[in-house]
Motif scaffolding. Structure first.
Motif, short mmCIF file in Angstrom:
data_model
loop_
_atom_site.label_atom_id
_atom_site.label_comp_id
_atom_site.label_asym_id
_atom_site.label_seq_id
_atom_site.Cartn_x
_atom_site.Cartn_y
_atom_site.Cartn_z
N HIS A 8 0.86 -1.13 -0.04
CA HIS A 8 0.02 0.10 0.06
C HIS A 8 0.69 1.36 -0.01
O HIS A 8 0.24 2.49 0.47
N TRP A 9 1.99 1.18 -0.51
CA TRP A 9 2.95 2.50 -0.52
C TRP A 9 2.30 3.68 -1.17
O TRP A 9 2.46 4.62 -0.77
N ARG A 10 1.58 3.40 -2.38
CA ARG A 10 1.17 4.51 -3.01
C ARG A 10 -0.13 5.34 -2.13
O ARG A 10 0.02 6.69 -1.98
N TYR A 11 -0.89 4.67 -1.36
CA TYR A 11 -1.79 5.29 -0.59
C TYR A 11 -1.04 5.74 0.53
O TYR A 11 -1.47 6.76 0.91
N GLY A 12 0.05 5.24 1.13
CA GLY A 12 0.65 5.69 2.11
C GLY A 12 1.34 6.81 1.90
O GLY A 12 1.35 8.05 2.61
N LEU A 13 1.81 7.06 0.87
CA LEU A 13 2.51 8.57 0.32
C LEU A 13 1.71 9.42 0.40
O LEU A 13 1.92 10.71 0.70
N GLY A 14 0.24 9.32 -0.10
CA GLY A 14 -0.56 10.21 -0.12
C GLY A 14 -0.98 10.81 1.32
O GLY A 14 -1.26 11.90 1.65
N GLU A 15 -1.05 9.90 2.18
CA GLU A 15 -1.32 10.32 3.71
C GLU A 15 -0.19 10.88 4.32
O GLU A 15 -0.41 11.99 4.83
N PHE A 16 1.09 10.78 3.92
CA PHE A 16 2.37 11.58 4.39
C PHE A 16 2.04 12.62 3.79
O PHE A 16 2.30 13.88 4.41
N HIS A 17 1.87 12.79 2.44
CA HIS A 17 1.77 14.26 1.91
C HIS A 17 0.72 15.25 2.68
O HIS A 17 1.04 16.43 3.02
N ARG A 18 -0.32 14.65 2.91
CA ARG A 18 -1.43 15.34 3.64
C ARG A 18 -1.01 15.56 5.01
O ARG A 18 -1.61 16.76 5.84
N SER A 19 -0.11 14.79 5.71
CA SER A 19 0.26 14.95 6.80
C SER A 19 1.41 16.22 6.93
O SER A 19 1.30 17.17 8.08
N LEU A 20 2.09 16.15 5.80
CA LEU A 20 3.18 17.44 6.06
C LEU A 20 2.74 18.74 5.27
O LEU A 20 3.31 19.43 5.58
N SER A 21 1.75 18.62 4.56
CA SER A 21 1.23 19.70 4.00
C SER A 21 -0.14 20.08 4.27
O SER A 21 -1.10 19.41 3.94
N LYS A 22 -0.28 21.01 4.83
CA LYS A 22 -1.93 21.54 5.15
C LYS A 22 -2.36 21.82 3.88
O LYS A 22 -3.80 21.76 3.68
N ARG A 23 -1.79 22.48 2.87
CA ARG A 23 -2.58 22.79 1.39
C ARG A 23 -3.06 21.40 1.12
O ARG A 23 -4.00 21.54 0.44
N ALA A 24 -2.17 20.38 0.93
CA ALA A 24 -2.55 19.26 0.52
C ALA A 24 -3.88 18.51 1.43
O ALA A 24 -4.71 18.11 0.83
N PHE A 25 -3.69 18.63 2.62
CA PHE A 25 -5.03 18.29 3.53
C PHE A 25 -6.14 19.11 3.07
O PHE A 25 -7.36 18.31 3.00
N THR A 26 -6.12 20.36 2.86
CA THR A 26 -7.13 21.11 2.56
C THR A 26 -7.77 20.94 1.10
O THR A 26 -8.94 20.63 1.02
N ALA A 27 -6.93 20.41 0.10
CA ALA A 27 -7.24 19.97 -1.09
C ALA A 27 -8.38 18.86 -0.93
O ALA A 27 -9.19 18.60 -1.66
N ALA A 28 -8.05 17.97 -0.18
CA ALA A 28 -8.35 16.77 0.07
C ALA A 28 -10.10 16.92 0.75
O ALA A 28 -11.18 16.44 0.28
N VAL A 29 -10.07 18.17 1.50
CA VAL A 29 -11.30 18.42 2.11
C VAL A 29 -12.11 19.37 1.20
O VAL A 29 -13.36 19.05 1.12
N ARG A 30 -11.64 19.89 0.31
CA ARG A 30 -12.41 20.77 -0.55
C ARG A 30 -13.05 19.81 -1.69
O ARG A 30 -13.92 20.41 -2.42
N ARG A 31 -12.72 18.45 -2.03
CA ARG A 31 -13.53 17.62 -2.82
C ARG A 31 -14.95 17.74 -2.21
O ARG A 31 -15.88 17.48 -3.15
N LEU A 32 -15.29 17.71 -0.66
CA LEU A 32 -16.41 17.74 -0.46
C LEU A 32 -16.93 19.17 -0.04
O LEU A 32 -18.05 19.29 -0.22
#
Length: 402
Positions: free
Chosen positions: A309-333
């Motif tokens: 599951h490394w691809r999924y894990g990379l996405g989680e790490f990216h959102r952990s380290l980047s508030k903008r990436a986390f916000t982008a995930a929220v903005r989908r909804l």
């Protein structure tokens, strides 16, 4: 003749351990129960560090423990809270598809929910807006039996009820050794106290596999801690979310994705993002416990999980380290959200059981040994399902007594 200190020792003062103690006192009045909790009070870990959602059971495989206990537990939790004056609310929730590729998975959830006996209503974009005007999606389902509560408060009430029925709940009692000789199970705590019982229940959550090994049992799994990172909406923006809004989950993972939750306190929690924790109680990024980390890294299942599951894990790490990436995930909804709308909130740690081949344990997992019952996997929806889980564990340990 053996001098017993009690009939049943329960290790762990989270909601499952306390529900088990409560269930034993109700099923077999007069049974002497002692709960040992290493913290200074109940619900310090998984029970008290989650989004407080009373789950409906829609996600879980029909016939599984999770499906049966969640559906039953949600109804019982609402009744329990009403009976004992615990603040709660049955809000319902939306599960929203934002991409065309999610529509088949959304339809599959509708079918699964109906097989589990859960009332499900399918919605189009205009109907989504009737429930959540600021949320955008192609389609959604409304699950009416979902709600919110403070599970820490529930756990505290269960402790009181168990004690009222004669149980003893002891805090600051960390278990260091476990032994069994014939009909006697003996436990030594960190302060040197020795307690002898006729049976033992392991509800140690994040440490359940370790407690099993202390008792001489090979649990067949390893607890791998995942930190769930949350944000909250700033006070002036909480109007953006009325209730509970979830994305369509990927069935390959046990995590439900970043979702929006208006809690019983009125705050809107957003998350969690799920990343491996460097300690079993690693609520902060900088919390590292070498023994915990060595246990995780030394387990073959950890590496196989990462490889799968490394691809999924990379996405989680990216959102952990980047508030903008986390916000982008929220903005989908919730398209109106900006990074400035989000403030950090307390994190939780999920005790995820992983098999040696890297497979994530998908259901609640119980094991037994002579005069012992071990609860080895009880992640979400364990808090929702705690009352029926407690009865199931109580049934098993009382069978060991007899």
């Amino acid at each position: 003749m053996v001098a017993y200190d009690c009939d049943v020792l329960v290790i762990g003062g989270g909601i499952v351990g306390l529900s088990t103690a409560y269930a034993i006192t109700r099923a077999a009045p007069g049974t002497q129960v002692v709960v040992l909790e290493k913290e200074r009070g109940p619900a310090f870990h998984q029970t008290g560090r989650n989004s407080g959602v009373i789950h409906s059971g829609i996600y879980y495989r029909p016939g599984s423990y999770k499906a049966r206990f969640a559906v039953q537990g949600a109804a019982e939790m609402v009744k329990f809270c009403a009976e004992y004056g615990i603040a709660h609310e049955v809000t319902g929730k939306l599960i929203v598809a934002t991409e065309h590729t999610e529509l088949p998975r959304l339809h599959a959830l509708v079918q699964r929910g109906r097989r589990n006996g859960i009332p499900v209503r399918e919605l189009g974009p205009r109907q989504i807006a009737e429930f959540e005007p600021r949320v955008r999606g192609l389609a959604a389902i409304h699950v009416g039996t979902t709600g919110v509560v403070d599970f820490g408060t529930v756990a505290g009430r269960l402790a009181e009820l168990a004690e009222d029925a004669g149980a003893s709940v002891r805090y600051g009692a960390e278990v260091r050794r476990i032994g069994r000789r014939g009909p006697v199970v003996a436990v030594r705590t960190a302060d040197g106290t020795v307690l002898r019982a006729r049976a033992l229940v392991n509800c140690a959550g994040l440490h359940s596999d370790r407690v099993a090994r202390l008792a001489g049992v090979d649990p067949g799994i390893r607890i791998i801690p995942f930190r769930g990172e949350f944000y909250e909406l700033v006070p002036g923006r909480t109007h953006l979310v009325r209730g509970l809004v979830y994305p369509v989950p990927d069935p390959a993972f046990p995590f439900l994705g970043v979702h929006l939750t208006r809690g019983i306190d009125g705050q809107v929690h957003i998350g969690p993002n799920a990343v491996p924790a460097l300690a079993r109680e690693g609520y902060h990024r900088r919390t590292i416990r070498p023994a915990d980390l060595a246990t995780t890294l030394g387990y073959p299942g950890s590496w196989r999980l990462a490889r799968h599951h490394w691809r999924y894990g990379l996405g989680e790490f990216h959102r952990s380290l980047s508030k903008r990436a986390f916000t982008a995930a929220v903005r989908r909804l919730l398209p109106e959200v900006t990074p400035e709308d989000l403030i950090p909130a307390p994190s939780g740690v999920r005790a995820q059981a992983v098999l040696p081949d890297g497979t994530l344990a998908d259901d609640f997992h119980f094991a037994r040994s002579p005069r012992m019952v071990h609860v080895l996997n009880a992640p979400s929806p364990a808090a929702t399902a705690s009352l029926p889980i407690g009865r199931e564990v109580a049934r098993r340990v009382l069978a060991e007594l007899h």
